[in-house]
Structures are given as structure tokens and as C-alpha cells.
Design an enzyme around this catalytic site. Structure first.
Site, mmCIF file in Angstrom:
data_model
loop_
_atom_site.group_PDB
_atom_site.id
_atom_site.type_symbol
_atom_site.label_atom_id
_atom_site.label_comp_id
_atom_site.label_asym_id
_atom_site.label_seq_id
_atom_site.Cartn_x
_atom_site.Cartn_y
_atom_site.Cartn_z
ATOM 1 C CG ASN A 1 -17.418 -26.913 -4.281
ATOM 2 O OD1 ASN A 1 -16.538 -27.794 -3.679
ATOM 3 N ND2 ASN A 1 -17.226 -26.990 -5.831
ATOM 4 C CB ILE A 2 -22.813 -28.476 -1.611
ATOM 5 C CG1 ILE A 2 -22.033 -29.170 -0.446
ATOM 6 C CG2 ILE A 2 -23.987 -29.720 -1.770
ATOM 7 C CD1 ILE A 2 -22.690 -28.738 0.992
ATOM 8 C CD GLU A 3 -20.323 -28.044 -8.751
ATOM 9 O OE1 GLU A 3 -20.522 -28.945 -9.584
ATOM 10 O OE2 GLU A 3 -19.553 -27.172 -8.851
ATOM 11 C CB CYS B 1 -17.611 -16.218 -5.510
ATOM 12 S SG CYS B 1 -18.944 -16.442 -4.192
ATOM 13 C CB CYS C 1 -17.845 -16.392 -0.316
ATOM 14 S SG CYS C 1 -18.725 -18.138 -0.879
ATOM 15 C CD GLU D 1 -14.823 -19.727 -0.736
ATOM 16 O OE1 GLU D 1 -15.684 -20.851 -0.829
ATOM 17 O OE2 GLU D 1 -14.094 -19.135 -1.293
ATOM 18 C CB CYS E 1 -18.994 -21.081 -2.422
ATOM 19 S SG CYS E 1 -19.186 -20.410 -4.012
HETATM 20 N N1 THU Z 1 -16.455 -22.313 -5.521
HETATM 21 C C1 THU Z 1 -16.353 -22.477 -4.283
HETATM 22 O O1 THU Z 1 -16.629 -23.330 -3.498
HETATM 23 N N2 THU Z 1 -15.606 -21.401 -3.755
HETATM 24 C C2 THU Z 1 -15.081 -20.238 -4.449
HETATM 25 O O2 THU Z 1 -14.258 -19.401 -3.850
HETATM 26 C C3 THU Z 1 -15.375 -20.236 -5.928
HETATM 27 C C4 THU Z 1 -16.174 -21.300 -6.445
HETATM 28 C C5 THU Z 1 -17.088 -23.414 -6.202
HETATM 29 C C6 THU Z 1 -18.497 -23.209 -6.698
HETATM 30 C C7 THU Z 1 -18.706 -24.277 -7.576
HETATM 31 O O3 THU Z 1 -19.278 -25.414 -7.383
HETATM 32 C C8 THU Z 1 -17.391 -24.547 -8.357
HETATM 33 O O4 THU Z 1 -16.470 -23.926 -7.368
HETATM 34 C C9 THU Z 1 -17.231 -23.822 -9.732
HETATM 35 O O5 THU Z 1 -17.466 -22.593 -9.662
#
Ligand code: THU
Length: 129
Positions: free
Chosen positions: A40-42, A87, A90, A53, A51
Site C-alpha cells: 500500500n502507498i498512502e 476492499c 480492489c 492489491e 492498496c
Molecule cells: N489497504 C490495503 O492495502 N489493502 C486492503 O485490502 C485494505 C486496506 C491499505 C489502505 C491503507 O493504506 C491502509 O491499508 C489502511 O486502510
């Protein structure tokens, strides 16, 4: 199975999650057996967050892959792994490319502890044009 989960675990190390502290890794196996990983890259603006995925899918699709067998995912705070399901966004991306009855989503807590579901089980309906 353990190898794919291990690759997701390694990818999780690269998670950029300074806002949530929730680190996710994914490993996507393509139809030809190659594996693309993602984390994941915020973003400070939150909405652009990607996300793990989708990172894996977009890397693979952008290199010409169109067939996919399964994806392993895992995540949690830095100290440990928690229960995790992809989510809705995804799942919709997966539905663009994958057979709902065949594509498998492996939600792992360790190399040997995981739940396996088909895409169709997690997303029985999807938007399509
Ligand atoms: N996130 C994912 O990368 N994959 C998931 O299946 C659920 C959520 C990440 C998004 C965000 O950076 C962090 O988890 C919290 O929501």
C-alpha cells in the site's frame, strides 16, 4: 502457497503507510506463473492512497499481463498481522481481469494460517459495461 505468502510478506516491508500505520503486502500470480508484488502507498491527501492489491495488479497489467490465477495478501500494524479482506475497490479491479469462479484470494496471517476464497465469493456481483 507458502512461497506466494512469503513474497507478500516481503512486499509488505515496502509499505508506505505513515498515516494509518497499517502495512499491507500482496503477491499476485499470473497465468504464466510469474509473480508481481505490491504494497500500500498512502498519501497526505488520503484519497490517492493505493492498496497493495491494486499496486500488484497495476504493475502486472502495465507490463502486459492479462491472466491471473491467485493473489496472496496480508497486513496489519507494523508489529503483526491481523485479519484482512480486500476492499471493494480492489475486488472491482480484480473483477475486471479475473474469472470469479477460478481466481483465488488467499488472506494470510502466516505462511500456514490463511483463508482461501474465490473472487466470486467475496464479490458476487460487480459493475460491468
Ligand atoms: N489497504 C490495503 O492495502 N489493502 C486492503 O485490502 C485494505 C486496506 C491499505 C489502505 C491503507 O493504506 C491502509 O491499508 C489502511 O486502510
Amino acid at each position: 502457497m507458502e512461497t506466494l505468502i512469503q513474497k507478500a510478506m516481503e512486499a509488505r516491508e515496502y509499505a508506505y503507510a505513515p498515516y494509518s500505520g497499517f502495512m499491507v503486502g500482496a503477491a499476485l500470480e499470473c497465468g504464466d506463473g510469474t509473480v508481481y508484488t505490491g504494497c500500500n502507498i498512502e498519501n497526505a491527501s488520503y484519497t490517492p492512497t493505493n492498496c497493495a492489491e491494486r499496486t500488484a495488479f497495476f504493475k502486472a497489467v502495465s507490463e502486459g499481463k492479462r491472466e491471473f490465477r491467485r493473489i496472496a495478501i496480508l497486513g496489519g500494524p507494523r508489529e503483526g498481522l491481523t485479519d484482512l479482506s480486500p476492499c471493494g475497490v480492489c475486488l472491482q479491479v480484480m473483477a475486471e481481469f479475473c474469472d470469479p469462479d477460478k481466481f483465488e484470494i488467499i488472506m494470510a496471517k502466516s505462511g500456514t494460517e490463511y483463508i482461501r476464497k474465490t473472487l466470486g465469493e467475496l464479490l458476487p456481483f460487480r459493475f460491468s459495461l
